[in-house]
Design a protein around this motif. Structure first.
Motif, PDB file in Angstrom:
ATOM      1  N   PRO A 149      82.509 -30.584  27.981  1.00  0.00           N
ATOM      2  CA  PRO A 149      83.890 -30.222  28.344  1.00  0.00           C
ATOM      3  C   PRO A 149      83.961 -29.173  29.442  1.00  0.00           C
ATOM      4  O   PRO A 149      84.951 -29.126  30.181  1.00  0.00           O
ATOM      5  N   VAL A 150      82.927 -28.333  29.579  1.00  0.00           N
ATOM      6  CA  VAL A 150      82.903 -27.379  30.686  1.00  0.00           C
ATOM      7  C   VAL A 150      82.867 -28.142  32.007  1.00  0.00           C
ATOM      8  O   VAL A 150      83.596 -27.824  32.957  1.00  0.00           O
ATOM      9  N   VAL A 151      82.021 -29.173  32.081  1.00  0.00           N
ATOM     10  CA  VAL A 151      81.903 -29.987  33.297  1.00  0.00           C
ATOM     11  C   VAL A 151      83.204 -30.747  33.543  1.00  0.00           C
ATOM     12  O   VAL A 151      83.742 -30.743  34.656  1.00  0.00           O
ATOM     13  N   TYR A 152      83.719 -31.394  32.502  1.00  0.00           N
ATOM     14  CA  TYR A 152      84.952 -32.170  32.651  1.00  0.00           C
ATOM     15  C   TYR A 152      86.110 -31.287  33.107  1.00  0.00           C
ATOM     16  O   TYR A 152      86.849 -31.630  34.038  1.00  0.00           O
ATOM     17  N   LYS A 153      86.299 -30.157  32.442  1.00  0.00           N
ATOM     18  CA  LYS A 153      87.430 -29.284  32.764  1.00  0.00           C
ATOM     19  C   LYS A 153      87.293 -28.683  34.156  1.00  0.00           C
ATOM     20  O   LYS A 153      88.290 -28.502  34.874  1.00  0.00           O
ATOM     21  N   SER A 154      86.058 -28.366  34.555  1.00  0.00           N
ATOM     22  CA  SER A 154      85.837 -27.779  35.878  1.00  0.00           C
ATOM     23  C   SER A 154      86.217 -28.755  36.980  1.00  0.00           C
ATOM     24  O   SER A 154      86.884 -28.386  37.960  1.00  0.00           O
TER      25      SER A 154
END
Length: 296
Positions: A171-176
């Protein structure tokens, strides 16, 4: 620095109060905690009534591990790190842009809030899903990211809760990657987009469920169990060595960009990835795996 510390502090306290109210005082329709439970129970009942792989147990392999992942990733992960990280990163990005005389509002193409609600939500959903489709492709093509994504692909028997088995880094990658595209079209508050998120949860649960459905003609628009099972196949054909069927909610991106692959009924195909026999089986070791192993 004090400003960022206050953002972190307020993020923790704000989300804790939100989560507490969601669980203890469920008084609105867009309650994600009980909404997730309701959706999960309904899809699980559908699995029990219409099982595709009839020899698969109701309490399939890793059932309880995936149930834990579901609640940890959907709620506790936000409390532990994601909300504070997201809010702080957004403020830091805005401050950096200000130092060079820029702001995201200057790049805003339009504001979805100025459109009819239905039109704005459709645009918000389509852009979000397309960006996530591309991000999903990156998780398979970049060795560093694939090392994290292996957690999701360690599922050996598909079931609704496998939808939310993923490493906290995802989710860090997706949200970024989603932050800027959403910023330039404007954003809705959480209540406005609740329907979009609930719809995505339903489709995601169904995609991973023990169901042999493809939705007929709608299979060219919506991701579905018969399509997504091939995304989890262990032995990849050489011409799709990085994977296929990357769609999260919509399948249309895969058909448009030729990443669709459904050679035959995949009911009995083996799931996983090369080397999954030595992949950790418990939550803690799966979480530390990507930082303890070099990407291949």
């Amino acid at each position: 620095m004090e400003k960022y510390l206050n953002i972190i502090k307020n993020s923790y306290s704000g989300y804790w109060n939100y989560l507490k109210n969601e669980v203890l005082f469920p008084n609105h329709w867009d309650n994600y905690f009980y909404g997730l439970i309701a959706i999960s129970l309904i899809v699980w009942i559908l699995e029990i009534i219409f099982p595709w792989r009839k020899n698969q147990s109701i309490f399939r392999k890793d059932f309880w591990l995936d149930i834990f992942y579901m609640f940890f990733n959907f709620f506790l992960l936000n409390l532990i790190v994601l909300i504070a990280l997201s809010n702080t990163a957004a403020e830091i990005l805005n401050d950096i842009l200000k130092t060079i005389g820029l702001s995201l509002t200057k790049f805003q193409l339009f504001n979805v809030n100025n459109l009819p609600k239905w039109a704005g939500l459709i645009i918000f959903f389509l852009i979000s899903d397309f960006v996530q489709w591309n991000t999903h492709r990156l998780l398979h093509r970049v060795p560093f990211l694939w090392n994290f994504h292996k957690v999701h692909h360690s599922v050996k028997e598909m079931g609704f809760a496998a939808h939310l088995r993923y490493h906290w880094m995802e989710p860090v990658v997706y949200k970024s990657l989603l932050y800027i595209p959403i910023a330039i079209i404007g954003n809705y508050n959480a209540k406005d987009v609740a329907f979009v998120y609930f719809f995505a949860i339903v489709i995601g649960h169904l995609n991973h469920a023990n169901l042999g459905w493809d939705y007929g003609i709608l299979k060219f628009i919506l991701n579905n169990p018969k399509m997504h099972i091939w995304h989890h196949v262990k032995e990849l054909p050489k011409h799709v060595r990085y994977g296929m069927n990357y769609g999260l909610t919509l399948s249309i991106w895969d058909y448009l960009f030729k990443t669709n692959y459904i050679p035959h009924d995949g009911k009995d195909i083996e799931l996983g990835f090369e080397g999954d026999d030595v992949f950790p089986k418990d939550f803690f070791r799966q979480e530390i795996y990507p930082i303890s192993k070099k990407p291949k």
